[in-house]
Design a protein around this motif. Sequence first.
Motif, mmCIF file in Angstrom:
data_model
loop_
_atom_site.group_PDB
_atom_site.id
_atom_site.type_symbol
_atom_site.label_atom_id
_atom_site.label_comp_id
_atom_site.label_asym_id
_atom_site.label_seq_id
_atom_site.Cartn_x
_atom_site.Cartn_y
_atom_site.Cartn_z
ATOM 1 N N GLU A 62 0.682 -1.255 -0.033
ATOM 2 C CA GLU A 62 0.071 0.097 0.050
ATOM 3 C C GLU A 62 0.948 1.187 -0.004
ATOM 4 O OE1 GLU A 62 -2.567 1.560 3.435
ATOM 5 O OE2 GLU A 62 -3.953 0.173 2.286
ATOM 6 N N HIS A 63 0.510 2.068 -0.820
ATOM 7 C CA HIS A 63 1.236 3.434 -1.049
ATOM 8 C C HIS A 63 0.552 4.427 -0.375
ATOM 9 C CE1 HIS A 63 3.886 1.554 -4.146
ATOM 10 N NE2 HIS A 63 2.760 1.315 -4.490
ATOM 11 N N ASP A 64 0.995 5.440 0.406
ATOM 12 C CA ASP A 64 0.404 6.574 1.033
ATOM 13 C C ASP A 64 1.425 7.661 1.121
ATOM 14 O OD1 ASP A 64 2.248 6.007 3.023
ATOM 15 O OD2 ASP A 64 0.715 5.164 4.508
ATOM 16 N N THR A 65 1.092 8.730 1.657
ATOM 17 C CA THR A 65 1.961 9.946 1.828
ATOM 18 C C THR A 65 3.267 9.849 2.430
ATOM 19 O OG1 THR A 65 1.012 10.856 3.883
ATOM 20 C CG2 THR A 65 0.135 11.456 1.478
ATOM 21 N N LYS A 66 3.552 8.829 3.288
ATOM 22 C CA LYS A 66 4.770 8.325 4.052
ATOM 23 C C LYS A 66 5.726 7.454 3.386
ATOM 24 C CE LYS A 66 2.625 9.810 8.422
ATOM 25 N NZ LYS A 66 2.326 9.187 9.939
ATOM 26 N N GLY A 67 5.308 7.045 2.191
ATOM 27 C CA GLY A 67 5.838 6.071 1.622
ATOM 28 C C GLY A 67 5.023 4.462 1.384
ATOM 29 N N ASN A 68 5.844 3.444 1.351
ATOM 30 C CA ASN A 68 5.311 2.136 1.179
ATOM 31 C C ASN A 68 5.024 1.422 2.720
ATOM 32 O OD1 ASN A 68 5.571 2.516 -1.634
ATOM 33 N ND2 ASN A 68 7.322 1.259 -1.627
ATOM 34 N N ARG A 69 3.984 0.779 2.891
ATOM 35 C CA ARG A 69 3.560 0.040 3.919
ATOM 36 C C ARG A 69 2.718 -1.226 3.518
ATOM 37 N NH1 ARG A 69 -1.200 0.485 6.793
ATOM 38 N NH2 ARG A 69 -2.633 1.485 5.865
ATOM 39 N N ILE A 70 2.626 -2.178 4.484
ATOM 40 C CA ILE A 70 2.267 -3.437 4.193
ATOM 41 C C ILE A 70 0.508 -3.260 4.726
ATOM 42 C CG2 ILE A 70 1.568 -5.577 5.081
ATOM 43 C CD1 ILE A 70 4.721 -6.041 5.216
ATOM 44 N N ALA A 71 -0.309 -3.393 3.847
ATOM 45 C CA ALA A 71 -1.876 -3.582 4.194
ATOM 46 C C ALA A 71 -2.115 -4.951 4.600
ATOM 47 C CB ALA A 71 -2.462 -3.139 3.004
ATOM 48 N N TRP A 72 -2.376 -5.402 5.852
ATOM 49 C CA TRP A 72 -2.701 -6.631 6.138
ATOM 50 C C TRP A 72 -4.143 -6.852 5.936
ATOM 51 C CZ3 TRP A 72 0.720 -10.057 8.061
ATOM 52 C CH2 TRP A 72 2.064 -9.576 8.351
ATOM 53 N N LYS A 73 -4.487 -8.236 5.359
ATOM 54 C CA LYS A 73 -5.875 -8.520 5.005
ATOM 55 C C LYS A 73 -6.610 -9.234 6.043
ATOM 56 C CE LYS A 73 -4.485 -9.092 0.427
ATOM 57 N NZ LYS A 73 -4.610 -10.287 -0.947
ATOM 58 N N VAL A 74 -5.927 -9.311 7.360
ATOM 59 C CA VAL A 74 -6.531 -9.794 8.497
ATOM 60 C C VAL A 74 -5.910 -8.930 9.597
ATOM 61 C CG1 VAL A 74 -6.965 -12.032 7.552
ATOM 62 C CG2 VAL A 74 -4.649 -11.813 8.556
ATOM 63 N N GLU A 75 -6.337 -9.165 10.704
ATOM 64 C CA GLU A 75 -5.954 -8.284 11.926
ATOM 65 C C GLU A 75 -4.722 -9.142 12.520
ATOM 66 O OE1 GLU A 75 -8.495 -7.595 15.123
ATOM 67 O OE2 GLU A 75 -10.265 -7.445 13.700
ATOM 68 N N ILE A 76 -3.507 -8.400 12.680
ATOM 69 C CA ILE A 76 -2.340 -9.004 12.912
ATOM 70 C C ILE A 76 -2.466 -9.936 14.377
ATOM 71 C CG2 ILE A 76 0.158 -8.622 13.453
ATOM 72 C CD1 ILE A 76 -0.257 -5.977 11.636
ATOM 73 N N GLU A 77 -3.167 -9.420 15.204
ATOM 74 C CA GLU A 77 -3.343 -10.203 16.654
ATOM 75 C C GLU A 77 -3.924 -11.352 16.205
ATOM 76 O OE1 GLU A 77 -3.457 -5.821 17.103
ATOM 77 O OE2 GLU A 77 -4.371 -7.149 15.960
ATOM 78 N N LYS A 78 -4.770 -11.847 15.221
ATOM 79 C CA LYS A 78 -5.511 -12.932 14.782
ATOM 80 C C LYS A 78 -4.387 -14.076 14.236
ATOM 81 C CE LYS A 78 -10.122 -11.223 15.188
ATOM 82 N NZ LYS A 78 -11.241 -10.810 14.551
ATOM 83 N N LEU A 79 -3.412 -13.410 13.675
ATOM 84 C CA LEU A 79 -2.353 -14.467 12.878
ATOM 85 C C LEU A 79 -1.819 -15.485 13.816
ATOM 86 C CD1 LEU A 79 -0.371 -11.822 10.999
ATOM 87 C CD2 LEU A 79 -1.964 -13.420 10.126
ATOM 88 N N ASP A 80 -1.679 -16.808 13.124
ATOM 89 C CA ASP A 80 -0.887 -17.862 13.725
ATOM 90 C C ASP A 80 0.533 -17.658 13.959
ATOM 91 O OD1 ASP A 80 0.136 -20.139 14.557
ATOM 92 O OD2 ASP A 80 -0.725 -21.747 13.026
ATOM 93 N N TYR A 81 1.019 -17.108 15.044
ATOM 94 C CA TYR A 81 2.558 -16.825 15.077
ATOM 95 C C TYR A 81 3.246 -17.685 14.843
ATOM 96 C CZ TYR A 81 2.145 -11.763 16.140
ATOM 97 O OH TYR A 81 1.869 -10.440 15.968
ATOM 98 N N HIS A 82 3.054 -19.171 15.430
ATOM 99 C CA HIS A 82 3.892 -20.106 15.250
ATOM 100 C C HIS A 82 4.256 -20.569 13.743
ATOM 101 C CE1 HIS A 82 4.549 -21.786 19.219
ATOM 102 N NE2 HIS A 82 3.166 -21.290 19.401
ATOM 103 N N HIS A 83 3.062 -20.193 12.893
ATOM 104 C CA HIS A 83 3.306 -20.468 11.442
ATOM 105 C C HIS A 83 4.093 -19.407 10.555
ATOM 106 C CE1 HIS A 83 2.398 -21.851 7.224
ATOM 107 N NE2 HIS A 83 1.707 -20.718 7.007
ATOM 108 N N TYR A 84 3.429 -18.195 10.953
ATOM 109 C CA TYR A 84 3.860 -17.064 10.107
ATOM 110 C C TYR A 84 5.242 -16.342 10.594
ATOM 111 C CZ TYR A 84 -0.626 -17.030 7.363
ATOM 112 O OH TYR A 84 -1.534 -17.335 6.684
ATOM 113 N N LEU A 85 5.193 -15.950 11.880
ATOM 114 C CA LEU A 85 6.470 -15.417 12.397
ATOM 115 C C LEU A 85 7.772 -16.010 12.117
ATOM 116 C CD1 LEU A 85 7.145 -12.605 13.753
ATOM 117 C CD2 LEU A 85 7.231 -14.046 16.074
ATOM 118 N N PRO A 86 8.077 -17.523 12.031
ATOM 119 C CA PRO A 86 9.186 -17.933 11.549
ATOM 120 C C PRO A 86 9.533 -17.528 10.073
ATOM 121 C CG PRO A 86 8.097 -19.283 12.966
ATOM 122 C CD PRO A 86 7.188 -18.226 12.825
#
Length: 238
Positions: free
Chosen positions: A67-91
């Motif tokens: 996602e582009h905005d006035t501050k530059g590029n950033r990640i647009a998450w399609k789900v709430e980060i808190e709901k992610l499976d950290y054991h799968h995604y963080l590594p």
Amino acid sequence: MSLCTNLRSAVLIRAEPLKTEGFTVKSTMKNSIVVGPPAAGAFRERPSKPTAFRKFYERGDFPIALEHDTKGNRIAWKVEIEKLDYHHYLPLFFDGLCETVHPYEFFARQGVHDMLEHGATKILPVIPQLIIPIKNALNTRNRQVICTTLKVLQHLVVSGDLVGEALVPYYRQILPILNIFKNKNINSGDGIDYSQQKRENVGDLIQETLEVFERYGGEDSFINIKYMIPTYESCLLN
């Protein structure tokens, strides 16, 4: 060609110094030059293997978009980060720290920081799974990758309770490369100012990281750091 010319050529050939390795019979001969040993290559970059992060990204398995905005590029998450499976995604995102090519490098780096910022209690149980990706990133000996990984390590240590202490048993895997690059602050001219402004001076970042490790690693952190990096001095005694 005359005999005299041949003899003169032979004398000239013999007059050339003989290059040889040390501690050999030839090294004791007259007109020989001892050649130093080849460079050990401690600072030479190691190419990284294709990362699992890149494979998952190209398959579209990550819930992210650019996602582009006035501050530059950033990640647009399609789900709430808190709901992610950290054991799968963080590594997987940590695995992407080896990447140096856009957009993989950007998504891996920013994704790690986003997940550390919102992970809270989900981060501590995943620590053992992060050690190999961290070690692989540091072992590339790529300055850009090392700087990125050091900043991530600093964020990781302060991301949740007991995370700093949980890293102490893994210092033997993490710190050897830091010991090699600890004094790599050599720059010239404006280069050192520029690198310091962007926090891309490897030696300074290593010192910062070790101090964060000591502050958040508990009572055993200093002695374990000192064991792996003998030149490190405690920041808590000042």
